[in-house]
Scaffold this motif. Sequence first.
Motif, PDB file in Angstrom:
ATOM      1  N   ARG A 102       0.845  -1.189   0.000  1.00 45.79           N
ATOM      2  CA  ARG A 102       0.000   0.000   0.000  1.00 45.79           C
ATOM      3  C   ARG A 102       0.888   1.249   0.000  1.00 45.79           C
ATOM      4  N   SER A 146      -8.613 -11.339  -5.640  1.00 52.40           N
ATOM      5  CA  SER A 146      -8.750 -10.068  -4.907  1.00 52.40           C
ATOM      6  C   SER A 146      -7.527  -9.795  -4.050  1.00 52.40           C
ATOM      7  N   GLU A 148      -5.370  -7.558  -4.062  1.00 51.78           N
ATOM      8  CA  GLU A 148      -5.112  -6.178  -3.658  1.00 51.78           C
ATOM      9  C   GLU A 148      -5.744  -5.836  -2.297  1.00 51.78           C
ATOM     10  N   ASP A 161       2.068 -10.688  -7.048  1.00 49.09           N
ATOM     11  CA  ASP A 161       1.040 -10.975  -8.049  1.00 49.09           C
ATOM     12  C   ASP A 161       1.522 -10.514  -9.412  1.00 49.09           C
ATOM     13  N   VAL A 163       1.191  -8.242 -12.808  1.00 48.27           N
ATOM     14  CA  VAL A 163       0.753  -6.900 -13.186  1.00 48.27           C
ATOM     15  C   VAL A 163       0.978  -6.726 -14.677  1.00 48.27           C
ATOM     16  N   THR A 168      -4.910  -1.645 -11.845  1.00 52.60           N
ATOM     17  CA  THR A 168      -5.624  -2.170 -10.676  1.00 52.60           C
ATOM     18  C   THR A 168      -4.899  -1.811  -9.393  1.00 52.60           C
ATOM     19  N   LEU A 169      -3.568  -1.883  -9.412  1.00 53.16           N
ATOM     20  CA  LEU A 169      -2.801  -1.465  -8.238  1.00 53.16           C
ATOM     21  C   LEU A 169      -3.078   0.006  -7.918  1.00 53.16           C
ATOM     22  N   ASN A 172      -6.353   0.886  -6.347  1.00 50.09           N
ATOM     23  CA  ASN A 172      -6.495   0.444  -4.963  1.00 50.09           C
ATOM     24  C   ASN A 172      -5.383   0.964  -4.060  1.00 50.09           C
ATOM     25  N   LEU A 174      -2.157   0.958  -4.278  1.00 46.16           N
ATOM     26  CA  LEU A 174      -0.989   0.117  -4.079  1.00 46.16           C
ATOM     27  C   LEU A 174       0.093   0.518  -5.081  1.00 46.16           C
TER      28      LEU A 174
END
Length: 213
Positions: A102, A146, A148, A161, A163, A168-169, A172, A174
């Motif tokens: 995060r 899920s 993240e 994970d 990428v 998406t990171l 959220n 991250l």
Amino acid sequence: MASISIALSKGRIFDETAPLLARAGIRPKQAPEHSRKLIIATNQRDVRLIVVRASDTPTYVQHGGADLGIAGRDVLVEHGGEGLYQPVDLGIAKCRMVVAVRKGFDYAGAVRQGARLRVATKYVRTTREHFSDKGVHVDLIRLYGSMELAPLTGLADAIVDLVATGKTLKANDLVAVEEIMPVSARLIVNQAALKTRRAELQPLIDAFGKAAR
């Protein structure tokens, strides 16, 4: 029964493999998304496709359920590659395997201070080896989706994970802090089958190699 079976998974792998199959002269008689069939005939009487879960592709090929398969490097590294020959990097399904945290989490500081990190991933073997090589102690938490959410809910300090774009990171909150490996899909072959049936399999391997250029 077809004499040559090719294992591959639905979704991105199948979609990006389709043009390579066509260049190799192989056309499925039906698209997997339009059918519940898991064995798909092709325009070549001696070649069939079997639709499997992505993580199971190396297992089918290793144990002779399929002669060839198409799997991402991430899946192959996690599997270990036993009993498999990897003759062609197909250059499709490209992405990266990364460590992400995060925003605001001092990952570099935690590593430098020898903190024990909680890491969520479905790539348990790969993640363990990566952090072991760095001398970092980790508690691994196995998740399959899920990913993240893990740092956001306090379940884990970091995730490992795949990428592609990183959107998406970002959505959220991250950030990727370390790349473990670039990933693309490979053609894999059962080693025993290649030894006993090279005359049948080698032309298909060569066709994939040519199609991927």
